[in-house]
Design a protein around this motif. Structure first.
Motif, PDB file in Angstrom:
ATOM      1  N   PRO A  96       0.812  -1.228   0.000  1.00 10.65           N
ATOM      2  CA  PRO A  96       0.000   0.000   0.000  1.00 10.65           C
ATOM      3  C   PRO A  96       0.842   1.272   0.000  1.00 10.65           C
ATOM      4  CG  PRO A  96      -0.830  -1.583   1.608  1.00 10.65           C
ATOM      5  CD  PRO A  96       0.495  -2.102   1.131  1.00 10.65           C
ATOM      6  N   ALA A  97       2.056   1.204   0.533  1.00 13.62           N
ATOM      7  CA  ALA A  97       2.916   2.389   0.568  1.00 13.62           C
ATOM      8  C   ALA A  97       3.259   2.858  -0.840  1.00 13.62           C
ATOM      9  CB  ALA A  97       4.196   2.102   1.357  1.00 13.62           C
ATOM     10  N   THR A  98       3.395   1.921  -1.777  1.00 17.30           N
ATOM     11  CA  THR A  98       3.675   2.278  -3.164  1.00 17.30           C
ATOM     12  C   THR A  98       2.505   3.062  -3.757  1.00 17.30           C
ATOM     13  OG1 THR A  98       5.173   0.423  -3.559  1.00 17.30           O
ATOM     14  CG2 THR A  98       4.073   1.341  -5.481  1.00 17.30           C
ATOM     15  N   VAL A  99       1.303   2.634  -3.444  1.00 17.56           N
ATOM     16  CA  VAL A  99       0.108   3.338  -3.918  1.00 17.56           C
ATOM     17  C   VAL A  99       0.044   4.736  -3.318  1.00 17.56           C
ATOM     18  CG1 VAL A  99      -2.408   3.332  -3.959  1.00 17.56           C
ATOM     19  CG2 VAL A  99      -1.154   1.198  -4.266  1.00 17.56           C
ATOM     20  N   ALA A 100       0.279   4.835  -2.017  1.00 20.87           N
ATOM     21  CA  ALA A 100       0.231   6.137  -1.349  1.00 20.87           C
ATOM     22  C   ALA A 100       1.267   7.094  -1.926  1.00 20.87           C
ATOM     23  CB  ALA A 100       0.456   5.957   0.152  1.00 20.87           C
ATOM     24  N   ASN A 101       2.434   6.559  -2.222  1.00 17.57           N
ATOM     25  CA  ASN A 101       3.486   7.391  -2.803  1.00 17.57           C
ATOM     26  C   ASN A 101       3.076   7.904  -4.183  1.00 17.57           C
ATOM     27  OD1 ASN A 101       6.424   8.340  -2.910  1.00 17.57           O
ATOM     28  ND2 ASN A 101       6.316   7.044  -4.720  1.00 17.57           N
ATOM     29  N   MET A 102       2.503   7.021  -5.002  1.00 26.45           N
ATOM     30  CA  MET A 102       2.084   7.439  -6.331  1.00 26.45           C
ATOM     31  C   MET A 102       0.922   8.423  -6.249  1.00 26.45           C
ATOM     32  SD  MET A 102       2.803   7.395  -9.475  1.00 26.45           S
ATOM     33  CE  MET A 102       4.056   6.101  -9.435  1.00 26.45           C
ATOM     34  N   GLN A 103       0.044   8.230  -5.311  1.00 21.21           N
ATOM     35  CA  GLN A 103      -1.058   9.177  -5.132  1.00 21.21           C
ATOM     36  C   GLN A 103      -0.532  10.569  -4.797  1.00 21.21           C
ATOM     37  OE1 GLN A 103      -3.278   7.004  -2.146  1.00 21.21           O
ATOM     38  NE2 GLN A 103      -4.749   6.221  -3.651  1.00 21.21           N
ATOM     39  N   SER A 104       0.570  10.629  -4.052  1.00 25.47           N
ATOM     40  CA  SER A 104       1.154  11.933  -3.725  1.00 25.47           C
ATOM     41  C   SER A 104       1.745  12.591  -4.964  1.00 25.47           C
ATOM     42  CB  SER A 104       2.224  11.785  -2.640  1.00 25.47           C
ATOM     43  OG  SER A 104       3.398  11.157  -3.138  1.00 25.47           O
ATOM     44  N   ILE A 105       2.274  11.788  -5.876  1.00 29.55           N
ATOM     45  CA  ILE A 105       2.794  12.332  -7.133  1.00 29.55           C
ATOM     46  C   ILE A 105       1.650  12.851  -7.993  1.00 29.55           C
ATOM     47  CG2 ILE A 105       4.004  11.741  -9.279  1.00 29.55           C
ATOM     48  CD1 ILE A 105       5.633   9.696  -7.679  1.00 29.55           C
ATOM     49  N   VAL A 106       0.574  12.066  -8.070  1.00 33.72           N
ATOM     50  CA  VAL A 106      -0.602  12.479  -8.845  1.00 33.72           C
ATOM     51  C   VAL A 106      -1.181  13.791  -8.310  1.00 33.72           C
ATOM     52  CG1 VAL A 106      -2.984  11.849  -9.422  1.00 33.72           C
ATOM     53  CG2 VAL A 106      -1.180  10.115  -9.536  1.00 33.72           C
ATOM     54  N   ALA A 107      -1.135  13.955  -6.982  1.00 24.33           N
ATOM     55  CA  ALA A 107      -1.728  15.135  -6.351  1.00 24.33           C
ATOM     56  C   ALA A 107      -0.809  16.354  -6.362  1.00 24.33           C
ATOM     57  CB  ALA A 107      -2.100  14.813  -4.907  1.00 24.33           C
ATOM     58  N   GLU A 108       0.450  16.188  -6.753  1.00 14.54           N
ATOM     59  CA  GLU A 108       1.411  17.297  -6.735  1.00 14.54           C
ATOM     60  C   GLU A 108       1.096  18.285  -7.875  1.00 14.54           C
ATOM     61  OE1 GLU A 108       3.728  20.030  -6.272  1.00 14.54           O
ATOM     62  OE2 GLU A 108       4.072  18.445  -4.781  1.00 14.54           O
ATOM     63  N   PRO A 109       0.672  19.509  -7.542  1.00 15.12           N
ATOM     64  CA  PRO A 109       0.299  20.477  -8.587  1.00 15.12           C
ATOM     65  C   PRO A 109       1.423  20.767  -9.580  1.00 15.12           C
ATOM     66  CG  PRO A 109      -0.436  21.235  -6.430  1.00 15.12           C
ATOM     67  CD  PRO A 109       0.459  20.060  -6.197  1.00 15.12           C
ATOM     68  N   ALA A 110       2.671  20.714  -9.129  1.00 17.87           N
ATOM     69  CA  ALA A 110       3.793  21.040 -10.006  1.00 17.87           C
ATOM     70  C   ALA A 110       3.964  20.021 -11.130  1.00 17.87           C
ATOM     71  CB  ALA A 110       5.080  21.132  -9.196  1.00 17.87           C
ATOM     72  N   TYR A 111       3.404  18.823 -10.973  1.00 15.90           N
ATOM     73  CA  TYR A 111       3.599  17.780 -11.971  1.00 15.90           C
ATOM     74  C   TYR A 111       2.544  17.789 -13.066  1.00 15.90           C
ATOM     75  CZ  TYR A 111       7.311  15.807  -9.131  1.00 15.90           C
ATOM     76  OH  TYR A 111       8.486  15.620  -8.435  1.00 15.90           O
ATOM     77  N   GLY A 112       1.422  18.410 -12.843  1.00 20.08           N
ATOM     78  CA  GLY A 112       0.433  18.512 -13.905  1.00 20.08           C
ATOM     79  C   GLY A 112      -0.348  17.234 -14.121  1.00 20.08           C
ATOM     80  N   ASP A 113      -0.403  16.758 -15.356  1.00 18.46           N
ATOM     81  CA  ASP A 113      -1.303  15.678 -15.754  1.00 18.46           C
ATOM     82  C   ASP A 113      -0.665  14.311 -15.541  1.00 18.46           C
ATOM     83  OD1 ASP A 113      -3.267  14.127 -16.829  1.00 18.46           O
ATOM     84  OD2 ASP A 113      -3.312  15.095 -18.780  1.00 18.46           O
ATOM     85  N   VAL A 114      -0.831  13.763 -14.331  1.00 26.31           N
ATOM     86  CA  VAL A 114      -0.345  12.422 -14.011  1.00 26.31           C
ATOM     87  C   VAL A 114      -1.532  11.605 -13.521  1.00 26.31           C
ATOM     88  CG1 VAL A 114       1.216  11.011 -12.623  1.00 26.31           C
ATOM     89  CG2 VAL A 114       1.919  13.301 -13.355  1.00 26.31           C
ATOM     90  N   THR A 115      -1.693  10.407 -14.076  1.00 22.22           N
ATOM     91  CA  THR A 115      -2.800   9.524 -13.722  1.00 22.22           C
ATOM     92  C   THR A 115      -2.242   8.183 -13.279  1.00 22.22           C
ATOM     93  OG1 THR A 115      -4.161  10.557 -15.446  1.00 22.22           O
ATOM     94  CG2 THR A 115      -4.937   8.457 -14.562  1.00 22.22           C
ATOM     95  N   MET A 116      -2.867   7.575 -12.274  1.00 21.05           N
ATOM     96  CA  MET A 116      -2.480   6.236 -11.831  1.00 21.05           C
ATOM     97  C   MET A 116      -3.571   5.244 -12.215  1.00 21.05           C
ATOM     98  SD  MET A 116      -1.478   4.822  -8.016  1.00 21.05           S
ATOM     99  CE  MET A 116      -3.091   5.203  -7.308  1.00 21.05           C
ATOM    100  N   VAL A 117      -3.181   4.137 -12.860  1.00 19.01           N
ATOM    101  CA  VAL A 117      -4.123   3.088 -13.234  1.00 19.01           C
ATOM    102  C   VAL A 117      -3.543   1.735 -12.854  1.00 19.01           C
ATOM    103  CG1 VAL A 117      -5.067   4.464 -15.134  1.00 19.01           C
ATOM    104  CG2 VAL A 117      -3.228   2.821 -15.583  1.00 19.01           C
ATOM    105  N   ALA A 118      -4.379   0.685 -12.993  1.00 16.47           N
ATOM    106  CA  ALA A 118      -3.967  -0.634 -12.528  1.00 16.47           C
ATOM    107  C   ALA A 118      -3.410  -1.548 -13.617  1.00 16.47           C
ATOM    108  CB  ALA A 118      -5.145  -1.330 -11.845  1.00 16.47           C
ATOM    109  N   GLY A 119      -3.585  -1.180 -14.900  1.00 16.15           N
ATOM    110  CA  GLY A 119      -3.116  -2.099 -15.930  1.00 16.15           C
ATOM    111  C   GLY A 119      -3.087  -1.504 -17.319  1.00 16.15           C
TER     112      GLY A 119
END
Length: 240
Positions: A96-119
């Motif tokens: 789950p820590a990997t998911v939480a980390n990626m969610q923080s990247i997705v939520a980072e305004p400086a990064y813009g258009d980042v989406t997390m998917v499962a496959g």
């Protein structure tokens, strides 16, 4: 005359901006110190250039892990680009820590258009300019034989014509037994080439930036004497 001058200037600025993108991504202040510490071994500038990651591109980070390259892609594709990070359900369930980390990247305004998917079959993956996977391809072999062909077929379908499939992994000795993917977590690059070409791709380029002659390919990649410094191959395939 003035219009011609402006056109030439715009062309020069456009060339400069495109060339500078990998360096800008590496210098991004939002990158964790742990990521920066790995740059000497992972050669991010060379790898982003090799993968032809640039502004306006859609990049899929297949099995994105802790997001080392996801962050770099998010900066390198700006303006106008997007990043899709794939965290497979099997990985998410056990880490789950990997998911939480990626969610923080997705939520980072400086990064813009980042989406997390499962496959790879998620609709968000379609129309990609680049599908990238680093140090993961051998794990597809460890899941099940049919997974490899299915993944390569899905990547082919997801890419635009002319798009690139970039694979980086730990090098195994030429002709190594198939179980080397489990015992040493390595793979023979010749095996990768054969499998990806069989899926319809054309081999478009190879990089030697991650080669380490001091690695004799006999140790597992987690061995303390070689961990983080393995000999690696980088292959770029193109969808015709």
């Amino acid at each position: 005359m003035r219009a011609t001058t402006y056109l030439i200037a715009a062309m020069l600025l456009g060339t400069t901006a495109a060339t500078a993108h990998p360096e800008m991504a590496v210098k991004d202040a939002h990158r964790p110190a742990a990521d920066v510490a790995r740059d000497a071994d992972r050669k991010p500038v060379e790898m982003l250039e090799f993968a032809k990651v640039d502004h306006g591109k859609k990049v899929v980070d297949f099995i994105a892990g802790k997001g080392y390259f996801t962050r770099l892609f998010a900066v390198a594709v700006k303006p106008g680009g997007s990043v899709v990070a794939i965290i497979p359900k099997q990985v998410a369930d056990r880490d789950p820590a990997t998911v939480a980390n990626m969610q923080s990247i997705v939520a980072e305004p400086a990064y813009g258009d980042v989406t997390m998917v499962a496959g790879l079959l998620d609709p968000a993956v379609q129309g990609a300019d680049v599908v990238w996977t680093a140090q993961n391809y051998h794990d597809l072999h460890n899941a099940a034989p049919e997974i490899v062909a299915g993944a390569n077929k899905a990547v082919f379908a997801a890419l635009k014509p002319g798009g690139y499939y970039v694979i980086i992994d730990h090098t195994a000795a030429a002709g190594a037994a198939p179980d080397v993917t489990k015992t040493l977590h390595r793979i023979d690059p010749a095996v990768v080439k054969a499998e990806v070409i069989a899926a319809g791709f054309v081999l478009d380029g190879e990089s030697k930036a991650l080669v380490n002659p001091a690695d004799d390919h006999t140790k597992a990649v987690f061995d303390p004497s070689i961990r983080g410094h393995t000999d690696q191959f980088a292959l770029r395939f193109r969808k015709p």
